[in-house]
Design a protein around this motif. Structure first.
Motif, PDB file in Angstrom:
ATOM      1  N   TRP A 121     -66.979  96.773  69.555  1.00  0.00           N
ATOM      2  CA  TRP A 121     -65.538  96.503  69.693  1.00  0.00           C
ATOM      3  C   TRP A 121     -64.772  97.645  69.015  1.00  0.00           C
ATOM      4  O   TRP A 121     -64.970  97.918  67.842  1.00  0.00           O
ATOM      5  CB  TRP A 121     -65.178  95.175  69.026  1.00  0.00           C
ATOM      6  N   VAL A 122     -63.933  98.290  69.789  1.00  0.00           N
ATOM      7  CA  VAL A 122     -63.104  99.389  69.272  1.00  0.00           C
ATOM      8  C   VAL A 122     -61.681  98.876  69.053  1.00  0.00           C
ATOM      9  O   VAL A 122     -61.091  98.282  69.968  1.00  0.00           O
ATOM     10  CB  VAL A 122     -63.089 100.585  70.248  1.00  0.00           C
ATOM     11  N   PHE A 123     -61.155  99.083  67.863  1.00  0.00           N
ATOM     12  CA  PHE A 123     -59.777  98.720  67.541  1.00  0.00           C
ATOM     13  C   PHE A 123     -58.945  99.987  67.400  1.00  0.00           C
ATOM     14  O   PHE A 123     -59.378 100.944  66.736  1.00  0.00           O
ATOM     15  CB  PHE A 123     -59.722  97.918  66.236  1.00  0.00           C
ATOM     16  N   LEU A 124     -57.785  99.998  68.018  1.00  0.00           N
ATOM     17  CA  LEU A 124     -56.905 101.164  67.962  1.00  0.00           C
ATOM     18  C   LEU A 124     -55.531 100.748  67.444  1.00  0.00           C
ATOM     19  O   LEU A 124     -55.059  99.633  67.715  1.00  0.00           O
ATOM     20  CB  LEU A 124     -56.767 101.789  69.357  1.00  0.00           C
ATOM     21  N   ASN A 125     -54.919 101.672  66.683  1.00  0.00           N
ATOM     22  CA  ASN A 125     -53.635 101.363  66.055  1.00  0.00           C
ATOM     23  C   ASN A 125     -52.868 102.669  65.872  1.00  0.00           C
ATOM     24  O   ASN A 125     -53.473 103.726  65.667  1.00  0.00           O
ATOM     25  CB  ASN A 125     -53.920 100.716  64.687  1.00  0.00           C
ATOM     26  N   ASP A 126     -51.542 102.599  65.965  1.00  0.00           N
ATOM     27  CA  ASP A 126     -50.746 103.803  65.699  1.00  0.00           C
ATOM     28  C   ASP A 126     -50.609 104.067  64.202  1.00  0.00           C
ATOM     29  O   ASP A 126     -50.127 105.128  63.798  1.00  0.00           O
ATOM     30  CB  ASP A 126     -49.361 103.698  66.361  1.00  0.00           C
ATOM     31  N   LYS A 127     -51.015 103.080  63.373  1.00  0.00           N
ATOM     32  CA  LYS A 127     -51.043 103.260  61.917  1.00  0.00           C
ATOM     33  C   LYS A 127     -52.467 102.985  61.432  1.00  0.00           C
ATOM     34  O   LYS A 127     -53.251 102.385  62.173  1.00  0.00           O
ATOM     35  CB  LYS A 127     -50.089 102.263  61.254  1.00  0.00           C
ATOM     36  N   PRO A 128     -52.788 103.395  60.200  1.00  0.00           N
ATOM     37  CA  PRO A 128     -54.156 103.085  59.727  1.00  0.00           C
ATOM     38  C   PRO A 128     -54.364 101.573  59.600  1.00  0.00           C
ATOM     39  O   PRO A 128     -53.454 100.860  59.172  1.00  0.00           O
ATOM     40  CB  PRO A 128     -54.212 103.746  58.337  1.00  0.00           C
ATOM     41  N   PHE A 129     -55.540 101.097  59.985  1.00  0.00           N
ATOM     42  CA  PHE A 129     -55.854  99.685  59.783  1.00  0.00           C
ATOM     43  C   PHE A 129     -56.055  99.420  58.291  1.00  0.00           C
ATOM     44  O   PHE A 129     -56.639 100.255  57.575  1.00  0.00           O
ATOM     45  CB  PHE A 129     -57.120  99.312  60.551  1.00  0.00           C
ATOM     46  N   ASP A 130     -55.606  98.269  57.829  1.00  0.00           N
ATOM     47  CA  ASP A 130     -55.792  97.946  56.410  1.00  0.00           C
ATOM     48  C   ASP A 130     -57.123  97.220  56.192  1.00  0.00           C
ATOM     49  O   ASP A 130     -57.821  96.864  57.160  1.00  0.00           O
ATOM     50  CB  ASP A 130     -54.590  97.167  55.855  1.00  0.00           C
ATOM     51  N   ASP A 131     -57.461  96.998  54.929  1.00  0.00           N
ATOM     52  CA  ASP A 131     -58.768  96.417  54.605  1.00  0.00           C
ATOM     53  C   ASP A 131     -58.924  95.010  55.149  1.00  0.00           C
ATOM     54  O   ASP A 131     -60.002  94.640  55.616  1.00  0.00           O
ATOM     55  CB  ASP A 131     -58.986  96.416  53.090  1.00  0.00           C
ATOM     56  N   THR A 132     -57.858  94.232  55.083  1.00  0.00           N
ATOM     57  CA  THR A 132     -57.953  92.859  55.584  1.00  0.00           C
ATOM     58  C   THR A 132     -58.300  92.870  57.071  1.00  0.00           C
ATOM     59  O   THR A 132     -59.205  92.159  57.518  1.00  0.00           O
ATOM     60  CB  THR A 132     -56.613  92.115  55.375  1.00  0.00           C
ATOM     61  N   PHE A 133     -57.592  93.709  57.824  1.00  0.00           N
ATOM     62  CA  PHE A 133     -57.866  93.764  59.268  1.00  0.00           C
ATOM     63  C   PHE A 133     -59.326  94.121  59.511  1.00  0.00           C
ATOM     64  O   PHE A 133     -60.016  93.486  60.311  1.00  0.00           O
ATOM     65  CB  PHE A 133     -56.933  94.784  59.948  1.00  0.00           C
ATOM     66  N   LYS A 134     -59.795  95.129  58.807  1.00  0.00           N
ATOM     67  CA  LYS A 134     -61.179  95.584  59.041  1.00  0.00           C
ATOM     68  C   LYS A 134     -62.195  94.538  58.606  1.00  0.00           C
ATOM     69  O   LYS A 134     -63.187  94.291  59.303  1.00  0.00           O
ATOM     70  CB  LYS A 134     -61.428  96.894  58.289  1.00  0.00           C
ATOM     71  N   LYS A 135     -61.972  93.923  57.454  1.00  0.00           N
ATOM     72  CA  LYS A 135     -62.924  92.927  56.947  1.00  0.00           C
ATOM     73  C   LYS A 135     -63.020  91.737  57.891  1.00  0.00           C
ATOM     74  O   LYS A 135     -64.110  91.296  58.256  1.00  0.00           O
ATOM     75  CB  LYS A 135     -62.465  92.416  55.556  1.00  0.00           C
ATOM     76  N   VAL A 136     -61.853  91.205  58.260  1.00  0.00           N
ATOM     77  CA  VAL A 136     -61.850  89.990  59.079  1.00  0.00           C
ATOM     78  C   VAL A 136     -62.462  90.260  60.447  1.00  0.00           C
ATOM     79  O   VAL A 136     -63.349  89.522  60.902  1.00  0.00           O
ATOM     80  CB  VAL A 136     -60.407  89.430  59.211  1.00  0.00           C
ATOM     81  N   THR A 137     -62.025  91.325  61.092  1.00  0.00           N
ATOM     82  CA  THR A 137     -62.519  91.559  62.459  1.00  0.00           C
ATOM     83  C   THR A 137     -64.000  91.941  62.461  1.00  0.00           C
ATOM     84  O   THR A 137     -64.752  91.483  63.321  1.00  0.00           O
ATOM     85  CB  THR A 137     -61.690  92.648  63.170  1.00  0.00           C
ATOM     86  N   SER A 138     -64.424  92.741  61.472  1.00  0.00           N
ATOM     87  CA  SER A 138     -65.846  93.133  61.497  1.00  0.00           C
ATOM     88  C   SER A 138     -66.742  91.940  61.196  1.00  0.00           C
ATOM     89  O   SER A 138     -67.885  91.888  61.646  1.00  0.00           O
ATOM     90  CB  SER A 138     -66.121  94.294  60.538  1.00  0.00           C
ATOM     91  N   SER A 139     -66.227  90.964  60.448  1.00  0.00           N
ATOM     92  CA  SER A 139     -67.053  89.776  60.196  1.00  0.00           C
ATOM     93  C   SER A 139     -67.164  88.906  61.451  1.00  0.00           C
ATOM     94  O   SER A 139     -68.133  88.181  61.621  1.00  0.00           O
ATOM     95  CB  SER A 139     -66.496  88.967  59.031  1.00  0.00           C
TER      96      SER A 139
END
Ligand code: GDP
Ligand code: MN
Length: 349
Positions: free
Chosen positions: A62-80
């Motif tokens: 799963w590739v996530f794209l954003n015009d701003k850097p993803f924050d830790d919460t976004f990365k932690k939740v989605t990768s889990s």
């Protein structure tokens, strides 16, 4: 799809033998989501739904794209939540900004005018960047370059039936390049000159127009005017190599030069749909009747009761949009000479 086994996992005996694909059954494919950090809890629901109904058995990336850097919460939740590998990309400014040929004053006046006329997202700059990005750039991001197929997922969507086969493999084995589950008419106010631009492109690039295309899905008068039918692009499974082709690239660049992403509010749905309708053979566009789906405010709930029971569907068939007046799906059926599925009348009001 019936030839594929039900509810297998990669650990089941026979998985590889049945796949018929050397080196394992999975395709070179990924889910892809454009999102903001604030979308984390809504994309979390979408991921749970995709995983529950399909990906827990297939484990695609799963590739996530954003015009701003993803924050830790976004990365932690989605990768889990994702059973495959996750990747996070930041979009370069050139792909999320006004190109130099755009007249800023003119674009601003358009937004003000559309705000007064209450056109949905008409006053939004970011929505326009989003539409232009989804039209011309998501498939060229470095993280996407390694894949052949993508499946687009947005926040707050739902999948209502088990998917017991691999739609990516279906695309590959059946030479499909683009697919949809919902189709409808576009708001004319957002695209008044889109068809003029398309007509110009057709004239300049006749070599990119496919024989046996789906013009009849897009136009009721042989191409003079656009009937506003489009595939709803918040769900898409498609070929990245097609989007990266010379034909599609020339098409996007021609449209982008005309400025309608900013001087109007062209959506990526009509832009993709017109491309697929004109530059693919009609057999290369697939309708996934068996993928039940909801994105506010429309539902695709498969026609056919036995199918819905077999796949443990939890959508109300009365909500199915396909055969209602504002859907374009019956045009797709007619154009392709497909018989409407049994029970379609029960879903038409
Ligand atoms: P709608 O479905 O047309 O109402 O539009 P959405 O709000 O769902 O936006 C479409 C997609 O683009 C979704 O995947 C959003 O998460 C994403 N999106 C919209 N605006 C932005 C933005 O400003 N930044 C980022 N990174 N993603 C956005
Ligand atoms: Mn959306």
């Amino acid at each position: 799809p019936a030839q594929y086994p039900l509810a297998m996992t990669p650990n089941d005996p026979g998985w590889n033998e049945l796949s018929g694909v050397k080196g394992g059954p999975r395709m070179n494919a990924t889910f892809v989501t454009l999102a903001r950090n604030a979308d984390v809890w809504e994309i979390a629901k979408s991921i749970r739904s995709v995983e529950d109904r399909f990906n827990r058995r297939y484990n695609y990336d799963w590739v996530f794209l954003n015009d701003k850097p993803f924050d830790d919460t976004f990365k932690k939740v989605t990768s889990s939540l994702v059973s495959g590998k996750t990747y996070y990309g930041e979009i370069p400014t050139e792909h999320w900004s006004f190109p130099p040929h755009i007249d800023q004053e003119k674009a601003k006046k358009v937004r003000e005018d559309m705000r007064q006329r209450k056109i949905i997202y008409g006053d939004s700059v970011s929505y326009r960047h989003m539409c232009r990005f989804e039209s011309g750039f998501f498939f060229r991001q470095p993280l996407m370059m390694n894949y052949d197929y993508y499946w687009r997922v947005e926040p707050s969507v739902e999948f209502h039936c088990d998917i017991h086969y691999d739609p990516f493999r279906f695309m590959h084995e059946n030479k499909k390049k683009y697919s949809f589950v919902l189709s409808l008419y576009e708001y004319f106010e957002t695209i008044p000159t889109l068809w003029d631009s398309v007509t110009k492109f057709i004239k300049n690039h006749p070599e990119h127009i496919a024989e046996g295309n789906s013009m009849a899905f897009l136009s009721d008068d042989g191409g003079k005017t656009y009937n506003k039918c489009h595939f709803w692009s918040n769900f898409e499974i498609g070929s990245l190599n097609w989007l990266r082709s010379k034909a599609y690239t020339d098409y996007f660049e021609s449209l982008d030069q005309d400025g309608g992403f900013f001087y109007e509010r062209w959506g990526d749905a009509p832009v993709h749909s017109i491309a697929a309708g004109l530059m693919l053979k009609k057999e290369e566009i697939h309708f996934f009747n068996d993928i039940a789906y909801y994105h506010v405010p429309f539902t695709h709930c498969p026609t056919g009761e036995q199918f819905r029971l077999d796949r443990k569907c939890h959508c109300n068939p009365k909500d199915n949009f396909d055969w209602k007046g504002y859907s374009c799906t019956s045009r797709y059926y007619e154009l392709n000479g497909l018989p409407k599925p049994e029970g379609w009348q029960d879903q038409s009001d």
